[in-house]
Design a protein around this motif. Structure first.
Motif, PDB file in Angstrom:
ATOM      1  N   THR A 258     -56.641  -3.355 -28.944  1.00 55.28           N
ATOM      2  CA  THR A 258     -56.667  -2.789 -27.592  1.00 55.28           C
ATOM      3  C   THR A 258     -55.648  -1.663 -27.465  1.00 55.28           C
ATOM      4  O   THR A 258     -55.949  -0.604 -26.891  1.00 55.28           O
ATOM      5  CB  THR A 258     -56.410  -3.882 -26.538  1.00 55.28           C
ATOM      6  N   LEU A 259     -54.464  -1.869 -28.020  1.00 52.68           N
ATOM      7  CA  LEU A 259     -53.449  -0.815 -27.981  1.00 52.68           C
ATOM      8  C   LEU A 259     -53.934   0.427 -28.732  1.00 52.68           C
ATOM      9  O   LEU A 259     -53.829   1.546 -28.223  1.00 52.68           O
ATOM     10  CB  LEU A 259     -52.132  -1.315 -28.568  1.00 52.68           C
ATOM     11  N   GLY A 260     -54.498   0.225 -29.913  1.00 55.42           N
ATOM     12  CA  GLY A 260     -55.026   1.359 -30.682  1.00 55.42           C
ATOM     13  C   GLY A 260     -56.162   2.060 -29.968  1.00 55.42           C
ATOM     14  O   GLY A 260     -56.222   3.295 -29.924  1.00 55.42           O
ATOM     15  N   ALA A 261     -57.064   1.281 -29.376  1.00 56.79           N
ATOM     16  CA  ALA A 261     -58.190   1.866 -28.644  1.00 56.79           C
ATOM     17  C   ALA A 261     -57.711   2.631 -27.416  1.00 56.79           C
ATOM     18  O   ALA A 261     -58.277   3.676 -27.068  1.00 56.79           O
ATOM     19  CB  ALA A 261     -59.172   0.766 -28.231  1.00 56.79           C
ATOM     20  N   PHE A 262     -56.655   2.133 -26.773  1.00 54.23           N
ATOM     21  CA  PHE A 262     -56.134   2.813 -25.588  1.00 54.23           C
ATOM     22  C   PHE A 262     -55.520   4.166 -25.954  1.00 54.23           C
ATOM     23  O   PHE A 262     -55.651   5.132 -25.202  1.00 54.23           O
ATOM     24  CB  PHE A 262     -55.123   1.932 -24.852  1.00 54.23           C
ATOM     25  N   VAL A 263     -54.888   4.225 -27.112  1.00 53.29           N
ATOM     26  CA  VAL A 263     -54.351   5.506 -27.585  1.00 53.29           C
ATOM     27  C   VAL A 263     -55.490   6.508 -27.750  1.00 53.29           C
ATOM     28  O   VAL A 263     -55.408   7.659 -27.286  1.00 53.29           O
ATOM     29  CB  VAL A 263     -53.577   5.329 -28.914  1.00 53.29           C
ATOM     30  N   ILE A 264     -56.580   6.082 -28.382  1.00 51.79           N
ATOM     31  CA  ILE A 264     -57.736   6.963 -28.579  1.00 51.79           C
ATOM     32  C   ILE A 264     -58.356   7.351 -27.229  1.00 51.79           C
ATOM     33  O   ILE A 264     -58.723   8.505 -27.004  1.00 51.79           O
ATOM     34  CB  ILE A 264     -58.775   6.300 -29.504  1.00 51.79           C
ATOM     35  N   TYR A 265     -58.475   6.384 -26.326  1.00 50.78           N
ATOM     36  CA  TYR A 265     -59.003   6.634 -24.982  1.00 50.78           C
ATOM     37  C   TYR A 265     -58.179   7.708 -24.272  1.00 50.78           C
ATOM     38  O   TYR A 265     -58.718   8.649 -23.684  1.00 50.78           O
ATOM     39  CB  TYR A 265     -58.987   5.320 -24.197  1.00 50.78           C
ATOM     40  N   LEU A 266     -56.849   7.578 -24.321  1.00 47.44           N
ATOM     41  CA  LEU A 266     -55.970   8.539 -23.653  1.00 47.44           C
ATOM     42  C   LEU A 266     -56.095   9.937 -24.255  1.00 47.44           C
ATOM     43  O   LEU A 266     -56.099  10.931 -23.526  1.00 47.44           O
ATOM     44  CB  LEU A 266     -54.515   8.071 -23.705  1.00 47.44           C
ATOM     45  N   ILE A 267     -56.226   9.998 -25.570  1.00 45.64           N
ATOM     46  CA  ILE A 267     -56.415  11.302 -26.226  1.00 45.64           C
ATOM     47  C   ILE A 267     -57.731  11.927 -25.776  1.00 45.64           C
ATOM     48  O   ILE A 267     -57.781  13.109 -25.432  1.00 45.64           O
ATOM     49  CB  ILE A 267     -56.359  11.154 -27.762  1.00 45.64           C
ATOM     50  N   ALA A 268     -58.801  11.121 -25.753  1.00 45.85           N
ATOM     51  CA  ALA A 268     -60.115  11.632 -25.318  1.00 45.85           C
ATOM     52  C   ALA A 268     -60.076  12.047 -23.851  1.00 45.85           C
ATOM     53  O   ALA A 268     -60.666  13.069 -23.473  1.00 45.85           O
ATOM     54  CB  ALA A 268     -61.191  10.581 -25.549  1.00 45.85           C
ATOM     55  N   LEU A 269     -59.378  11.278 -23.040  1.00 48.04           N
ATOM     56  CA  LEU A 269     -59.247  11.591 -21.616  1.00 48.04           C
ATOM     57  C   LEU A 269     -58.507  12.918 -21.429  1.00 48.04           C
ATOM     58  O   LEU A 269     -58.915  13.764 -20.632  1.00 48.04           O
ATOM     59  CB  LEU A 269     -58.486  10.454 -20.915  1.00 48.04           C
ATOM     60  N   LYS A 270     -57.466  13.117 -22.191  1.00 48.41           N
ATOM     61  CA  LYS A 270     -56.631  14.323 -22.074  1.00 48.41           C
ATOM     62  C   LYS A 270     -57.327  15.564 -22.640  1.00 48.41           C
ATOM     63  O   LYS A 270     -57.355  16.611 -22.017  1.00 48.41           O
ATOM     64  CB  LYS A 270     -55.305  14.088 -22.805  1.00 48.41           C
ATOM     65  N   LEU A 271     -57.910  15.434 -23.854  1.00 48.43           N
ATOM     66  CA  LEU A 271     -58.476  16.603 -24.529  1.00 48.43           C
ATOM     67  C   LEU A 271     -59.892  16.940 -24.089  1.00 48.43           C
ATOM     68  O   LEU A 271     -60.301  18.094 -24.151  1.00 48.43           O
ATOM     69  CB  LEU A 271     -58.468  16.394 -26.047  1.00 48.43           C
ATOM     70  N   GLY A 272     -60.671  15.936 -23.698  1.00 52.86           N
ATOM     71  CA  GLY A 272     -62.069  16.163 -23.363  1.00 52.86           C
ATOM     72  C   GLY A 272     -62.899  16.439 -24.611  1.00 52.86           C
ATOM     73  O   GLY A 272     -62.388  16.475 -25.728  1.00 52.86           O
ATOM     74  N   ARG A 273     -64.183  16.633 -24.422  1.00 55.71           N
ATOM     75  CA  ARG A 273     -65.100  16.827 -25.553  1.00 55.71           C
ATOM     76  C   ARG A 273     -64.753  18.060 -26.380  1.00 55.71           C
ATOM     77  O   ARG A 273     -64.702  18.008 -27.594  1.00 55.71           O
ATOM     78  CB  ARG A 273     -66.541  16.927 -25.068  1.00 55.71           C
TER      79      ARG A 273
END
Length: 175
Positions: free
Chosen positions: A71-86
């Protein structure tokens, strides 16, 4: 032996020698760094539980610990995707070994199942590692993302740990 093989052996030794901290760290790494297969790490943890004659509740304990790391690892990826966008992610996907086809599959899965895709996606090999990306891109609510990711990750981790334990029991009975 390649660097990846050496790294995977190190992770396996970490789990074998330090069950709970090792499984947390391995789950965190395998979520962020996909070459570490959870399909090898968690069954090994189940076998370690068996070999050390630990009570069965440790299968659930390892599953929850692995779920926390994932969950911690997935949240890091989620935050990166949220910040950078497609568009921002497109530049970095090649470094993470994520091709456009895999990401399109995750996008379609997310569009079809909505927020539930995170829960379900954490149970599907190949999709579980990247389902955080469309969740971030589509701006899924962080609290919901964390809850669904945690539940799916714990279920996956517990299932694989139990399989490792029971395959170890079966193997010991044969020999």
């Amino acid at each position: 032996m390649t660097e990846i093989e050496t790294f995977i052996e190190w992770v396996i030794a970490l789990v074998s020698d330090n069950l709970y901290p090792g499984i947390f760290f391995a789950a965190l790494l395998e979520t962020i760094f996909p070459p570490i297969p959870s399909e090898a790490v968690f069954p090994l943890a189940g076998y370690v539980i068996l070999k050390n004659e630990m009570p069965l509740f440790h299968i659930l304990g390892v599953g929850i610990t692995g779920g926390c790391g994932a969950t911690l690892g997935a949240f890091v990826i989620y935050l990166i995707a949220l910040k950078l966008g497609r568009n921002g992610l497109a530049r970095y996907m090649k470094y993470a070994k994520i091709n456009k086809e895999k990401l399109s599959k995750a996008d379609r899965w997310f569009e079809k199942y909505g927020d539930k895709s995170v829960l379900l996606g954490r149970l599907v090999p190949g999709l579980r590692e990247i389902v955080s990306i469309p969740a971030g891109i589509f701006r899924m609510k962080p609290k919901k993302f964390l809850i669904f990711t945690f539940i799916g990750s714990c279920a996956w981790s517990t299932l694989l740990t139990g399989i490792g334990y029971y395959l170890g029991v079966a193997t010991l009975k044969i020999f």
